[in-house]
Design an enzyme around this catalytic site. Structure first.
Site, mmCIF file in Angstrom:
data_model
loop_
_atom_site.group_PDB
_atom_site.id
_atom_site.type_symbol
_atom_site.label_atom_id
_atom_site.label_comp_id
_atom_site.label_asym_id
_atom_site.label_seq_id
_atom_site.Cartn_x
_atom_site.Cartn_y
_atom_site.Cartn_z
ATOM 1 N NE ARG A 62 -3.448 0.341 0.397
ATOM 2 C CZ ARG A 62 -4.600 -0.292 -0.356
ATOM 3 N NH1 ARG A 62 -4.880 0.178 -0.994
ATOM 4 N NH2 ARG A 62 -4.963 -0.756 0.621
ATOM 5 C CG HIS A 155 -3.261 3.103 -7.814
ATOM 6 N ND1 HIS A 155 -2.449 3.648 -7.393
ATOM 7 C CD2 HIS A 155 -4.199 2.418 -8.213
ATOM 8 C CE1 HIS A 155 -3.637 3.818 -6.310
ATOM 9 N NE2 HIS A 155 -4.962 2.448 -6.941
ATOM 10 C CD GLU A 257 -4.779 5.402 -9.188
ATOM 11 O OE1 GLU A 257 -5.315 4.883 -10.206
ATOM 12 O OE2 GLU A 257 -5.871 6.416 -8.372
#
Ligand code: TA6
Length: 282
Positions: A62, A155, A257
């Site tokens: 993450r 991302h 992104e």
């Protein structure tokens, strides 16, 4: 490898450390070919990496810049964002000079990927740093004998001081898919997008350059050959449901992104596609 590029470890995972004499530094995990940290020359780390990120060599990490391939989000039968961010990539090339350091990592189709996605491919991620820039390029080659289609994104999790205090400039007039409103198609009318609730939008026909302006600094975001740009912040409730994010983590991050989502990329046998996102710290 030169002394500007060396193998290191972060939370027990192998990472490639890139450095330039001007003080720029980046860490790239072999897991997912994911930039986890990037400090421009004379600056501070500009990527958000969750303090609760999981480093088990399988789970998607993450933060940083997860590589979404061959599927963006749930746009298909694969796990969210495809398998590329859950696989170990191989370092195939490293180069460095007085004002740059660059590394290339590669992922090829194997039994595990073919079992999920029956296409022969080779993907390469090239990451370059120097001065105030982070340049990332994803290249996909169809190494098989049949065409295939994919969606993809870089991302990028930007680290921000306070998400409510920033503005995202360059989106005015664009059509976007609002994933918080059941995919409704809308048009951006604001000059500077502010974040004050969950935002999960896919802007289409995105301009090459966006600016994320904070009170004391800015980030230029330049994309090439990625026709869409995704803006995401989970806000309070969704952030609370993410086990690998602290409850207030949403205040410290903004995802911008570079993406190819609305129109999947179609590759004929032997054909190659590339998409690039550059960050310029200001
Ligand atoms: O950033 C767009 C998005 O598709 C959001 O819908 C949200 O799910 C985010 O990706 C994070 O996805 P992940 O699978 O990393 O939790």
């Amino acid at each position: 490898m030169t002394d500007q590029i060396e193998m290191a470890e972060l939370h027990g995972q192998p990472v490639l450390k890139l450095q330039t004499p001007d003080g720029a530094v980046a860490l790239i995990s072999l897991h997912g070919a994911q930039v986890l940290s990037w400090t421009p020359a004379g600056g501070e780390d500009r990527l958000y990496l969750s303090p609760q990120a999981v480093f088990d060599g399988d789970t998607a990490i993450r933060g940083g810049v997860p590589v979404c391939f061959p599927q963006f989000a749930g746009n298909g039968p694969l796990r969210a964002h495809g398998f590329a961010r859950n696989r170990a990539w191989t370092v195939t090339n490293t180069r460095a000079g007085k004002d740059y350091a660059v590394a290339t990592l590669r992922l090829e189709a194997d039994a595990a990927t073919l079992a999920q996605w029956p296409h022969a491919f080779a993907a390469e991620m090239s990451v370059s740093i120097g001065g105030g820039r982070l340049d990332m390029e994803l290249e996909v080659t169809n190494t098989g004998d049949a065409p295939f289609r994919f969606t993809a994104a870089l991302h990028t999790y930007l680290k921000v001081r306070e998400v409510e205090a920033l503005r995202i400039e360059g989106l005015r007039g664009l059509e976007f898919t609002d994933c918080v409103a059941s995919g409704a198609l809308k048009k951006e009318t604001g000059v500077g997008l502010a974040i004050d609730d969950e935002v999960d939008r896919i802007y289409h026909k995105a301009p090459h350059t966006l600016l994320v302006r904070e009170e004391h600094r800015a980030m230029g975001i330049h994309a090439e050959n990625f026709p869409d740009v995704v803006i995401w912040n989970p806000w309070v409730d969704k952030c609370a449901r993410l086990a690998d994010m602290p409850a207030d983590g949403f205040r410290r991050m903004l995802c911008v992104e570079a993406a190819a989502v609305r129109e999947p990329v179609e590759l004929a046998p032997g054909a190659e596609w590339w998409g690039r996102q550059s960050l310029v710290a200001m």
